[in-house]
Enzyme design. Structure first.
Site, short mmCIF file in Angstrom:
data_model
loop_
_atom_site.label_atom_id
_atom_site.label_comp_id
_atom_site.label_asym_id
_atom_site.label_seq_id
_atom_site.Cartn_x
_atom_site.Cartn_y
_atom_site.Cartn_z
N HIS A 144 0.86 -1.18 0.00
CA HIS A 144 0.00 0.00 0.00
C HIS A 144 0.90 1.24 0.00
CE1 HIS A 144 0.78 0.33 4.34
NE2 HIS A 144 0.62 -0.99 4.36
N ALA A 145 0.35 2.40 0.26
CA ALA A 145 1.07 3.67 0.07
C ALA A 145 2.43 3.75 0.77
CB ALA A 145 0.19 4.84 0.50
#
Length: 87
Positions: free
Chosen positions: A15-16
């Site tokens: 994810h980010a």
């Protein structure tokens, strides 16, 4: 060229935050870094590209490193995955 496979152990996948760490690690190298999942291939310096792979915990990635500092870059990336993105 150096190629190796890693299994993503990060909870929640790439994810980010882990995508940003991976892109930053890749950007520190002079080598071209490519991540492949299935039939999708992206530039290792692109946070958005990494996130579009949809990598979840347990997925395998093929990492290709090609360039003048490929050994150093490959080792750095392997360590990042081995440490589950904890520095």
């Amino acid at each position: 060229m150096i190629q190796f496979e890693v299994t993503v152990t990060v909870e929640g996948g790439l994810h980010a935050r882990p995508a940003a760490l991976l892109a930053n690690h890749s950007a520190q190298s002079q080598s071209k870094i490519t991540l492949t999942k299935g039939d999708k291939q992206v530039d290792g310096r692109s946070i958005l590209g990494i996130m579009t792979l949809g990598v979840t915990q347990g997925d395998k990635l093929l990492i290709s490193v090609e360039g003048e500092d490929e050994e150093k870059a490959a080792l750095s990336l392997q360590q990042l995955f081995e440490q589950s993105f904890h520095r």
